[in-house]
Design a protein around this motif. Structure first.
Motif, PDB file in Angstrom:
ATOM      1  N   SER A  76       0.858  -1.190   0.000  1.00 23.38           N
ATOM      2  CA  SER A  76       0.000   0.000   0.000  1.00 23.38           C
ATOM      3  C   SER A  76       0.890   1.233   0.000  1.00 23.38           C
ATOM      4  N   CYS A  77       0.252   2.388  -0.185  1.00 26.42           N
ATOM      5  CA  CYS A  77       0.988   3.646  -0.040  1.00 26.42           C
ATOM      6  C   CYS A  77       1.363   3.858   1.419  1.00 26.42           C
ATOM      7  N   THR A  78       0.462   3.481   2.317  1.00 23.61           N
ATOM      8  CA  THR A  78       0.757   3.626   3.743  1.00 23.61           C
ATOM      9  C   THR A  78       1.983   2.795   4.116  1.00 23.61           C
ATOM     10  N   ALA A  79       2.056   1.559   3.611  1.00 20.01           N
ATOM     11  CA  ALA A  79       3.228   0.714   3.876  1.00 20.01           C
ATOM     12  C   ALA A  79       4.495   1.378   3.342  1.00 20.01           C
ATOM     13  N   ALA A  80       4.404   1.998   2.156  1.00 18.29           N
ATOM     14  CA  ALA A  80       5.571   2.685   1.585  1.00 18.29           C
ATOM     15  C   ALA A  80       5.993   3.840   2.484  1.00 18.29           C
ATOM     16  N   LEU A  81       5.019   4.612   2.978  1.00 15.98           N
ATOM     17  CA  LEU A  81       5.349   5.744   3.859  1.00 15.98           C
ATOM     18  C   LEU A  81       5.943   5.244   5.180  1.00 15.98           C
ATOM     19  N   GLU A  82       5.430   4.129   5.698  1.00 16.01           N
ATOM     20  CA  GLU A  82       5.985   3.563   6.940  1.00 16.01           C
ATOM     21  C   GLU A  82       7.426   3.109   6.720  1.00 16.01           C
ATOM     22  N   ALA A  83       7.673   2.502   5.569  1.00 16.05           N
ATOM     23  CA  ALA A  83       9.040   2.060   5.254  1.00 16.05           C
ATOM     24  C   ALA A  83       9.972   3.269   5.135  1.00 16.05           C
ATOM     25  N   ILE A  84       9.471   4.335   4.532  1.00 19.15           N
ATOM     26  CA  ILE A  84      10.273   5.558   4.390  1.00 19.15           C
ATOM     27  C   ILE A  84      10.623   6.121   5.767  1.00 19.15           C
ATOM     28  N   ALA A  85       9.620   6.131   6.670  1.00 18.56           N
ATOM     29  CA  ALA A  85       9.860   6.654   8.023  1.00 18.56           C
ATOM     30  C   ALA A  85      10.946   5.836   8.723  1.00 18.56           C
ATOM     31  N   LEU A  86      10.949   4.517   8.519  1.00 12.76           N
ATOM     32  CA  LEU A  86      11.983   3.663   9.139  1.00 12.76           C
ATOM     33  C   LEU A  86      13.339   3.906   8.479  1.00 12.76           C
ATOM     34  N   ALA A  87      13.346   4.018   7.142  1.00  8.66           N
ATOM     35  CA  ALA A  87      14.612   4.237   6.438  1.00  8.66           C
ATOM     36  C   ALA A  87      15.243   5.562   6.846  1.00  8.66           C
ATOM     37  N   LEU A  88      14.406   6.541   7.180  1.00  4.49           N
ATOM     38  CA  LEU A  88      14.922   7.846   7.619  1.00  4.49           C
ATOM     39  C   LEU A  88      15.378   7.796   9.083  1.00  4.49           C
ATOM     40  N   ASP A  89      15.134   6.649   9.739  1.00  2.74           N
ATOM     41  CA  ASP A  89      15.553   6.466  11.131  1.00  2.74           C
ATOM     42  C   ASP A  89      14.982   7.562  12.036  1.00  2.74           C
ATOM     43  N   LEU A  90      13.694   7.850  11.841  1.00  2.10           N
ATOM     44  CA  LEU A  90      13.038   8.882  12.644  1.00  2.10           C
ATOM     45  C   LEU A  90      12.696   8.321  14.018  1.00  2.10           C
ATOM     46  N   GLY A  91      12.599   9.197  14.999  1.00  2.53           N
ATOM     47  CA  GLY A  91      12.233   8.754  16.339  1.00  2.53           C
ATOM     48  C   GLY A  91      11.892   9.943  17.216  1.00  2.53           C
ATOM     49  N   PRO A  92      11.706   9.687  18.512  1.00  2.00           N
ATOM     50  CA  PRO A  92      11.364  10.764  19.442  1.00  2.00           C
ATOM     51  C   PRO A  92      12.379  11.908  19.356  1.00  2.00           C
ATOM     52  N   GLY A  93      11.863  13.131  19.381  1.00  5.26           N
ATOM     53  CA  GLY A  93      12.731  14.303  19.264  1.00  5.26           C
ATOM     54  C   GLY A  93      12.788  14.854  17.852  1.00  5.26           C
ATOM     55  N   ASP A  94      12.417  14.018  16.879  1.00  7.97           N
ATOM     56  CA  ASP A  94      12.391  14.474  15.484  1.00  7.97           C
ATOM     57  C   ASP A  94      11.013  15.044  15.143  1.00  7.97           C
ATOM     58  N   GLU A  95      10.996  15.969  14.182  1.00  6.74           N
ATOM     59  CA  GLU A  95       9.728  16.527  13.713  1.00  6.74           C
ATOM     60  C   GLU A  95       9.570  16.308  12.208  1.00  6.74           C
ATOM     61  N   VAL A  96       8.344  16.012  11.812  1.00  4.06           N
ATOM     62  CA  VAL A  96       8.007  15.805  10.399  1.00  4.06           C
ATOM     63  C   VAL A  96       6.854  16.753  10.060  1.00  4.06           C
ATOM     64  N   ILE A  97       7.065  17.635   9.095  1.00  2.00           N
ATOM     65  CA  ILE A  97       6.022  18.594   8.718  1.00  2.00           C
ATOM     66  C   ILE A  97       5.118  17.963   7.663  1.00  2.00           C
ATOM     67  N   VAL A  98       3.812  17.992   7.938  1.00  2.00           N
ATOM     68  CA  VAL A  98       2.806  17.356   7.075  1.00  2.00           C
ATOM     69  C   VAL A  98       1.675  18.370   6.868  1.00  2.00           C
ATOM     70  N   PRO A  99       1.168  18.518   5.649  1.00  5.21           N
ATOM     71  CA  PRO A  99       0.032  19.427   5.480  1.00  5.21           C
ATOM     72  C   PRO A  99      -1.135  18.984   6.374  1.00  5.21           C
ATOM     73  N   ALA A 100      -1.795  19.936   7.018  1.00  7.58           N
ATOM     74  CA  ALA A 100      -2.928  19.594   7.894  1.00  7.58           C
ATOM     75  C   ALA A 100      -4.059  18.973   7.081  1.00  7.58           C
ATOM     76  N   PHE A 101      -4.146  19.374   5.809  1.00  6.77           N
ATOM     77  CA  PHE A 101      -5.225  18.868   4.965  1.00  6.77           C
ATOM     78  C   PHE A 101      -4.695  17.694   4.152  1.00  6.77           C
ATOM     79  N   THR A 102      -4.769  16.497   4.722  1.00 13.11           N
ATOM     80  CA  THR A 102      -4.343  15.279   4.025  1.00 13.11           C
ATOM     81  C   THR A 102      -5.045  14.091   4.665  1.00 13.11           C
ATOM     82  N   PHE A 103      -4.882  12.931   4.030  1.00 10.03           N
ATOM     83  CA  PHE A 103      -5.404  11.697   4.599  1.00 10.03           C
ATOM     84  C   PHE A 103      -4.597  11.375   5.861  1.00 10.03           C
ATOM     85  N   CYS A 104      -5.267  10.853   6.890  1.00  4.37           N
ATOM     86  CA  CYS A 104      -4.583  10.642   8.166  1.00  4.37           C
ATOM     87  C   CYS A 104      -3.410   9.667   8.057  1.00  4.37           C
TER      88      CYS A 104
END
Ligand SMILES: *Cc1c(COP(=O)(O)O)cnc(C)c1O
Length: 393
Positions: A76-104
């Motif tokens: 799915s696209c959600t799975a792709a985005l989850e994989a991207i988040a892991l590849a970026l090694d994101l975690g607590p303390g990091d911020e990700v800017i997302v448009p407020a008007f989007t699919f959850c």
């Protein structure tokens, strides 16, 4: 079951007066491609595991189509985005800017790493976030910015890319709705460090559930392969002729071979599907040009993919009235997202009142049917309905 689209572009001249009430017009009819059953039958003769021949064929086709560096077929696209988040090694303390008007799912995929999702506002005419809206939310903790290409239009990728590179922040494209769309000759999905498309049945082409992940920087290829190989170094180990090792986070994000077999047949007909949808959306734009409901704007130089047509009603009451009356007449109109920070799981992300454009637009938005099972007469009927009902008190 198979609905064949006309290969000829539909005539845009209404051939009959706009009649009400409607013959039922659904909001969406998933496209079905002629070659699906044949491809699935061929897939059934071999292994159905992930990483098979149909998945690889979809990946190469998507690379050629979009110009993205390396594409992986996902569940799915959600799975792709989850994989991207892991590849970026994101975690607590990091911020990700997302448009407020989007699919959850855009936000949820990053929130589950423990990173903080920071919603930004959107432009009033396109409902997309560009450099101006993103810049207002940048901080020293910002690690990634997600561009959402809304409605098959394309965000200001050049501007966002410049901003992100200057701040050493990863640009991720949520191109779930944007297969085949481009802006200034650049295809959605080919600019960001990563991008994700969706082939869910609500999208332009579909395989029930499916998606794809683009890796546009060669330096990220190894990290992504490890995440997609369930946290192992399987690909590297195979090349070196040794046993794989567990090296980090990952999951079964790849899509199945049966889904890929369906998607490959859909990709065969993507050109016709896009032509049909673009004609319908262009007909809507012409028919609605002077009405009280304003079509969403498309930036100059953008070749949208006709994912949908949408208008902004003068106020929320008008939008609600339109959708209610349409439903009584067999016409299926649809609202869309409530801004992330007004959703139960998003309330702690931003206070109400802080993202005024998204907050002032979402409940005025009305989406109109666009699919390959309709033609220009349907567009004329919907436009006539909107013109009549949006003035009637
Ligand atoms: C559809 C959609 C998704 C989710 O896609 P799935 O393939 O269903 O996971 C994510 N973001 C946006 C903007 C979407 O429209």
């Amino acid at each position: 079951m198979t609905s064949r689209i006309e290969t000829r572009a539909p005539s845009l001249v209404p051939s009959e007066p706009a009649a009400l009430p409607f013959p039922p017009l659904p909001f969406h009819v998933p496209f079905r491609a002629a070659g699906e059953a044949g491809n699935v039958a061929r897939a059934l003769t071999g292994s159905l595991a992930t990483g098979g021949a149909f998945a690889a064929a979809c990946e190469r086709r998507l690379e050629a189509l979009t110009g993205a560096g390396r594409v992986h077929f996902t569940g799915s696209c959600t799975a792709a985005l989850e994989a991207i988040a892991l590849a970026l090694d994101l975690g607590p303390g990091d911020e990700v800017i997302v448009p407020a008007f989007t699919f959850c799912a855009t936000a949820a995929a990053f929130a589950r790493t423990g990173a903080r999702v920071v919603p930004c506002d959107v432009a009033p005419d396109t409902l997309m976030a560009g450099p101006e809206q993103v810049a207002a939310r940048l901080s020293a903790r910002t690690r990634a910015v997600v561009a959402v290409h809304y409605g098959g239009s394309v965000a200001d990728l050049a501007g966002l890319d410049r901003l992100c590179r200057a701040r050493n922040v990863a640009l991720v494209e949520d191109a779930a709705q944007a297969i085949g769309a481009s802006r200034d000759g650049v295809t959605a999905g080919s600019v960001g460090r990563y991008a994700a498309w969706s082939f869910h049945e609500t999208k332009v082409i579909q395989c029930g559930a499916g998606g794809a992940l683009a890796v546009n920087d060669v330096r990220d290829r190894r990290a992504v392969a490890r995440v997609l190989d369930r946290g192992t170094d399987l690909a590297e180990a195979r090349a070196a002729g040794r046993r794989y090792e567990w090296v980090g986070p990952g999951s079964t994000f790849r899509g199945t071979e049966l889904a890929a077999a369906v998607l490959l047949a859909q990709l065969d007909e993507l050109g016709d599907v896009l032509a049909h949808r673009r004609c319908l959306v262009a007909a809507y734009r012409r028919a609605l040009a002077d009405g009280p409901c304003v079509p969403l704007a498309v930036a100059e130089g953008t070749r949208a993919n006709g994912h949908f047509a949408a208008v902004l009603a003068p106020d929320a009451a008008c939008a609600t009235r339109l959708m209610e009356r349409a439903a009584r007449n067999g016409l299926d109109l649809s609202a869309h997202y409530r801004p992330l920070h007004l959703e139960p799981a998003g309330r702690r992300l931003a206070a109400p009142g802080t993202l005024p454009v998204a907050e002032g637009a979402w409940d005025r938005l009305v989406r109109l049917p666009v699919h390959t099972a309709m033609d220009e007469r349907d567009v004329a009927r919907v436009a006539a309905f909107l013109a009549r009902e949006s003035v009637a008190a």
